[in-house]
Design a protein around this motif. Structure first.
Motif, PDB file in Angstrom:
ATOM      1  N   PRO A  42       0.806  -1.231   0.000  1.00  0.00           N
ATOM      2  CA  PRO A  42       0.000   0.000   0.000  1.00  0.00           C
ATOM      3  C   PRO A  42       0.837   1.279   0.000  1.00  0.00           C
ATOM      4  O   PRO A  42       0.288   2.363  -0.022  1.00  0.00           O
ATOM      5  CB  PRO A  42      -0.757  -0.128   1.319  1.00  0.00           C
ATOM      6  CG  PRO A  42       0.205  -0.841   2.228  1.00  0.00           C
ATOM      7  CD  PRO A  42       0.948  -1.804   1.356  1.00  0.00           C
ATOM      8  N   VAL A  43       2.172   1.162   0.005  1.00  0.00           N
ATOM      9  CA  VAL A  43       3.007   2.369   0.081  1.00  0.00           C
ATOM     10  C   VAL A  43       3.085   3.016  -1.305  1.00  0.00           C
ATOM     11  O   VAL A  43       3.364   2.343  -2.298  1.00  0.00           O
ATOM     12  CB  VAL A  43       4.420   2.024   0.593  1.00  0.00           C
ATOM     13  CG1 VAL A  43       5.241   3.294   0.737  1.00  0.00           C
ATOM     14  CG2 VAL A  43       4.331   1.278   1.916  1.00  0.00           C
ATOM     15  N   ALA A  44       2.864   4.292  -1.358  1.00  0.00           N
ATOM     16  CA  ALA A  44       2.878   4.998  -2.639  1.00  0.00           C
ATOM     17  C   ALA A  44       4.305   5.199  -3.141  1.00  0.00           C
ATOM     18  O   ALA A  44       5.271   5.119  -2.386  1.00  0.00           O
ATOM     19  CB  ALA A  44       2.192   6.351  -2.475  1.00  0.00           C
ATOM     20  N   GLY A  45       4.392   5.507  -4.445  1.00  0.00           N
ATOM     21  CA  GLY A  45       5.687   5.831  -5.021  1.00  0.00           C
ATOM     22  C   GLY A  45       6.366   4.636  -5.666  1.00  0.00           C
ATOM     23  O   GLY A  45       5.951   3.487  -5.545  1.00  0.00           O
ATOM     24  N   LEU A  46       7.463   4.934  -6.380  1.00  0.00           N
ATOM     25  CA  LEU A  46       8.192   3.933  -7.141  1.00  0.00           C
ATOM     26  C   LEU A  46       9.211   3.207  -6.264  1.00  0.00           C
ATOM     27  O   LEU A  46       9.894   3.817  -5.435  1.00  0.00           O
ATOM     28  CB  LEU A  46       8.917   4.618  -8.303  1.00  0.00           C
ATOM     29  CG  LEU A  46       9.510   3.724  -9.379  1.00  0.00           C
ATOM     30  CD1 LEU A  46       8.422   2.958 -10.117  1.00  0.00           C
ATOM     31  CD2 LEU A  46      10.322   4.575 -10.356  1.00  0.00           C
ATOM     32  N   TRP A  47       9.284   1.885  -6.475  1.00  0.00           N
ATOM     33  CA  TRP A  47      10.259   1.051  -5.752  1.00  0.00           C
ATOM     34  C   TRP A  47      11.090   0.240  -6.754  1.00  0.00           C
ATOM     35  O   TRP A  47      10.614  -0.118  -7.827  1.00  0.00           O
ATOM     36  CB  TRP A  47       9.549   0.071  -4.816  1.00  0.00           C
ATOM     37  CG  TRP A  47       8.862   0.704  -3.651  1.00  0.00           C
ATOM     38  CD1 TRP A  47       7.576   1.132  -3.581  1.00  0.00           C
ATOM     39  CD2 TRP A  47       9.430   0.976  -2.369  1.00  0.00           C
ATOM     40  NE1 TRP A  47       7.295   1.653  -2.353  1.00  0.00           N
ATOM     41  CE2 TRP A  47       8.409   1.568  -1.578  1.00  0.00           C
ATOM     42  CE3 TRP A  47      10.691   0.779  -1.790  1.00  0.00           C
ATOM     43  CZ2 TRP A  47       8.620   1.957  -0.262  1.00  0.00           C
ATOM     44  CZ3 TRP A  47      10.902   1.168  -0.486  1.00  0.00           C
ATOM     45  CH2 TRP A  47       9.880   1.756   0.281  1.00  0.00           C
ATOM     46  N   LEU A  48      12.312  -0.047  -6.351  1.00  0.00           N
ATOM     47  CA  LEU A  48      13.141  -1.006  -7.073  1.00  0.00           C
ATOM     48  C   LEU A  48      13.267  -2.261  -6.224  1.00  0.00           C
ATOM     49  O   LEU A  48      13.556  -2.176  -5.025  1.00  0.00           O
ATOM     50  CB  LEU A  48      14.542  -0.442  -7.338  1.00  0.00           C
ATOM     51  CG  LEU A  48      14.646   0.764  -8.277  1.00  0.00           C
ATOM     52  CD1 LEU A  48      16.097   1.209  -8.384  1.00  0.00           C
ATOM     53  CD2 LEU A  48      14.081   0.442  -9.648  1.00  0.00           C
ATOM     54  N   GLY A  49      13.020  -3.412  -6.835  1.00  0.00           N
ATOM     55  CA  GLY A  49      13.272  -4.675  -6.158  1.00  0.00           C
ATOM     56  C   GLY A  49      14.642  -5.189  -6.572  1.00  0.00           C
ATOM     57  O   GLY A  49      14.906  -5.349  -7.771  1.00  0.00           O
ATOM     58  N   VAL A  50      15.524  -5.411  -5.615  1.00  0.00           N
ATOM     59  CA  VAL A  50      16.890  -5.834  -5.939  1.00  0.00           C
ATOM     60  C   VAL A  50      17.216  -7.182  -5.301  1.00  0.00           C
ATOM     61  O   VAL A  50      16.716  -7.511  -4.220  1.00  0.00           O
ATOM     62  CB  VAL A  50      17.938  -4.783  -5.494  1.00  0.00           C
ATOM     63  CG1 VAL A  50      17.678  -3.440  -6.164  1.00  0.00           C
ATOM     64  CG2 VAL A  50      17.979  -4.628  -3.971  1.00  0.00           C
ATOM     65  N   GLU A  51      18.041  -7.950  -5.992  1.00  0.00           N
ATOM     66  CA  GLU A  51      18.579  -9.191  -5.444  1.00  0.00           C
ATOM     67  C   GLU A  51      20.052  -8.954  -5.113  1.00  0.00           C
ATOM     68  O   GLU A  51      20.868  -8.643  -5.989  1.00  0.00           O
ATOM     69  CB  GLU A  51      18.456 -10.339  -6.437  1.00  0.00           C
ATOM     70  CG  GLU A  51      18.994 -11.657  -5.879  1.00  0.00           C
ATOM     71  CD  GLU A  51      18.852 -12.819  -6.834  1.00  0.00           C
ATOM     72  OE1 GLU A  51      19.118 -13.960  -6.415  1.00  0.00           O
ATOM     73  OE2 GLU A  51      18.479 -12.593  -8.003  1.00  0.00           O
ATOM     74  N   TRP A  52      20.392  -9.081  -3.840  1.00  0.00           N
ATOM     75  CA  TRP A  52      21.741  -8.775  -3.365  1.00  0.00           C
ATOM     76  C   TRP A  52      22.729  -9.883  -3.728  1.00  0.00           C
ATOM     77  O   TRP A  52      22.379 -11.066  -3.718  1.00  0.00           O
ATOM     78  CB  TRP A  52      21.745  -8.578  -1.854  1.00  0.00           C
ATOM     79  CG  TRP A  52      20.871  -7.466  -1.365  1.00  0.00           C
ATOM     80  CD1 TRP A  52      19.626  -7.575  -0.846  1.00  0.00           C
ATOM     81  CD2 TRP A  52      21.191  -6.081  -1.370  1.00  0.00           C
ATOM     82  NE1 TRP A  52      19.129  -6.346  -0.513  1.00  0.00           N
ATOM     83  CE2 TRP A  52      20.068  -5.399  -0.814  1.00  0.00           C
ATOM     84  CE3 TRP A  52      22.294  -5.334  -1.769  1.00  0.00           C
ATOM     85  CZ2 TRP A  52      20.040  -4.021  -0.674  1.00  0.00           C
ATOM     86  CZ3 TRP A  52      22.271  -3.952  -1.631  1.00  0.00           C
ATOM     87  CH2 TRP A  52      21.150  -3.309  -1.084  1.00  0.00           C
ATOM     88  N   ASP A  53      23.977  -9.485  -4.022  1.00  0.00           N
ATOM     89  CA  ASP A  53      25.041 -10.479  -4.186  1.00  0.00           C
ATOM     90  C   ASP A  53      25.262 -11.224  -2.871  1.00  0.00           C
ATOM     91  O   ASP A  53      25.520 -12.426  -2.858  1.00  0.00           O
ATOM     92  CB  ASP A  53      26.350  -9.799  -4.608  1.00  0.00           C
ATOM     93  CG  ASP A  53      26.274  -9.239  -6.027  1.00  0.00           C
ATOM     94  OD1 ASP A  53      25.212  -9.363  -6.661  1.00  0.00           O
ATOM     95  OD2 ASP A  53      27.287  -8.684  -6.490  1.00  0.00           O
ATOM     96  N   ASN A  54      25.173 -10.481  -1.774  1.00  0.00           N
ATOM     97  CA  ASN A  54      25.275 -11.064  -0.437  1.00  0.00           C
ATOM     98  C   ASN A  54      23.863 -11.255   0.106  1.00  0.00           C
ATOM     99  O   ASN A  54      23.212 -10.301   0.523  1.00  0.00           O
ATOM    100  CB  ASN A  54      26.080 -10.135   0.485  1.00  0.00           C
ATOM    101  CG  ASN A  54      26.103 -10.623   1.915  1.00  0.00           C
ATOM    102  OD1 ASN A  54      25.767 -11.782   2.197  1.00  0.00           O
ATOM    103  ND2 ASN A  54      26.506  -9.751   2.833  1.00  0.00           N
TER     104      ASN A  54
END
Length: 528
Positions: free
Chosen positions: A31-43
């Motif tokens: 429900p949080v507004a605004g743009l997000w990036l989903g990232v997969e960490w090396d660690n």
């Protein structure tokens, strides 16, 4: 990073507070507004989830805690190659000078310029660059087309390890502009590689050294890209979970060094797939978990046709526990140097020197072991000690001093393939050599001897305790290590208080101190 991102960020490499990751998602996460990036960490320990939020899967991770959602303004997408070069080699290395005003003639008109000399100096500086290190400089690609070729065309060696490159195509865009490139390090870039189309012809026409450690490349991708590396000599593929799935055909034929360290899925059968690379001289197999090897095309005492050019083999940090492994290495026709530290076979024994001697004796053409040269005197001593150590076993198996009766069984010959050759070289062991020592009496057999150096008055007289059963050869070996003098240059004799004024030479290296009647309190004389 601005708040309007398109889908082309998916797959991009990013850096957040020193940690590297790959963008797997861009969009809204209610429900949080605004743009997000989903990232997969090396660690994966850096993350919080597997790409899911409140029951909705936004992206997938290989690890259950490998993912996070991050605001775009927290993410560093990096800089292009030329910007990184200027930051590293102009802004950092060059002290800032006060800008000076200059008059130059453009056409027929004088024009005032400010800082013109510094621009020319910077351009000159970049054009001279040959060896470049941009490790961990957040490089994400080539930048403007032709910019690299114009600014720094003479680069021959680049370290681009631990950057934000995301694909082999981005690497090609850089390399296409560097016609003299010979050395390229791409380690710790999580790259996507082509699996069908080969690299454009000519891009890596001069490349001799390529480092792809921890890039995620597969063996199939190596073979696919390798058609674009026509003169490659050294290839490093450490820590990629590689499985050697097929034999190289018409590729990697120029490679002299191949590093497959820390690829734990590789076994001996896979190694046979690379056994006919014609120019392979160095093979590094540290920490792959290997414990056995057998060359099926070679009988006992014969040479294998596999690895015909292999001169240097590195097997550190493996699971080698059987002497049969060393016996097999003697089948390699060109092997001259071996490193095999931190294996159960070499670490389990309390006597490291004896282990070294046995390896030397079992591999006849070896010249260097664990980076220490094997001098002719050391080989002779090692082979004689090996011949003596297994003499009783040889006799029980059917060995005999009479050549006509010398028929050791197959089991002994399999365990000691070189033993018969050593008997031909030095003669069969005599019964007197094979008497079993009594280890319980060792303390009673220790001699306390003074050691003097008549030709070296600056050397202090020392005192050593040596077993009376110790051979002259081993005494020389001990002194050689202490004095840093080659064994071949050492001459030994001794004096006894019982025979004042008389000096007795220890001329036979194979005889013991006891043979020469050396006793407690006698004095060894060492010359070189």
């Amino acid at each position: 990073m601005n708040s309007t991102l398109t889908s082309d960020v998916i797959g991009r490499r990013v850096e957040v507070n020193g940690e590297h990751a790959t963008v797997r998602f861009s969009g809204i996460v209610p429900p949080v507004a605004g743009l997000w990036l989903g990232v997969e960490w090396d660690n994966p320990e850096r993350g919080k989830h597997d790409g899911s939020h409140e029951g909705t899967v936004y992206f997938k991770c290989r690890h259950p805690t490998g993912g996070s959602f991050i605001r775009p303004n927290k993410v560093n997408f990096g800089v292009d190659f030329l910007t990184a070069i200027k930051n590293r080699y102009v802004l950092e290395d060059e002290p800032k000078e006060e800008e000076t005003e200059q008059i130059v003639i453009i056409g027929n008109k004088p024009v005032e310029t400010i800082g013109f000399d510094s621009v020319i100096k910077q351009q000159s500086q970049l054009s001279k660059l040959q060896d470049v290190s941009l490790r961990n400089c957040a490089v994400n690609g080539a930048g403007d087309k032709g910019g690299i070729a114009k600014a720094c065309p003479n680069i021959r060696s680049i370290d681009l390890s631990k950057n934000l490159l995301s694909s082999w195509e981005e690497v090609i865009d850089i390399a296409n502009q560097l016609k003299h490139l010979e050395v390229l390090n791409l380690s710790e870039n999580k790259l996507t590689f082509p699996s069908s189309s080969p690299s454009p012809t000519g891009t890596f026409s001069m490349l001799k050294v390529l480092v792809l450690n921890r890039t995620g490349i597969t063996w199939a991708e190596v073979l696919c890209c390798a058609s674009g590396w026509p003169v490659l000599e050294k290839l490093y593929l450490e820590s990629n979970n590689i499985v050697i799935s097929e034999r190289p055909t018409d590729v990697l034929q120029t490679v002299k060094l191949l590093d497959l360290s820390s690829n734990q899925l590789i076994d001996e059968n896979q190694l046979f797939l690379i056994a006919y690379l014609p120019r392979l001289e160095q093979l590094i197999l540290s920490d792959i978990g290997i414990s056995s090897i057998h060359f099926p095309d070679a009988e006992i005492g014969c040479k294998t046709s596999m690895f015909p050019s292999l001169q240097y083999l590195v097997l550190n940090d493996n699971q080698i526990a059987q002497w049969s492994f060393m016996n097999e290495l003697d089948k390699l026709q060109s092997l001259q140097a071996l490193s095999c530290t931190r294996n159960p076979l070499t670490e389990g024994s309390k006597d490291a020197q004896t282990t070294r001697q046995f390896i030397i004796a079992r591999i006849g053409q070896l010249r260097t072991l664990n980076k220490c040269a094997i001098e002719p005197e050391e080989r002779r001593g090692a082979e004689l000690d090996y011949r003596k150590a297994f003499g009783n076993e040889w006799k029980k198996a059917g060995g005999h001093q009479d050549p006509e009766k010398n028929r050791p069984n197959k089991e002994f010959l399999a365990a000691h393939p070189r033993y018969q050759a050593l008997c031909l070289k030095y003669g069969a062991p005599e019964d007197g050599e094979l008497k079993t020592q009594q280890p319980f009496l060792l303390k009673n057999q220790l001699l306390t001897l003074k050691i003097k150096y008549p030709n070296k008055l600056d050397q202090k007289v020392t005192e050593k305790q040596l077993p009376e059963s110790m051979t002259v050869q081993k005494v020389k070996g001990l002194l050689s290590r202490l004095l840093k003098v080659p064994v071949s240059e050492l001459l030994l004799s001794y004096e006894s208080p019982k025979m004042p004024g008389k000096e007795i030479e220890l001329e036979n290296d194979l005889q013991s101190l006891q043979f020469y009647s050396v006793e407690n309190g006698d004095c060894l004389l060492v010359r070189w």
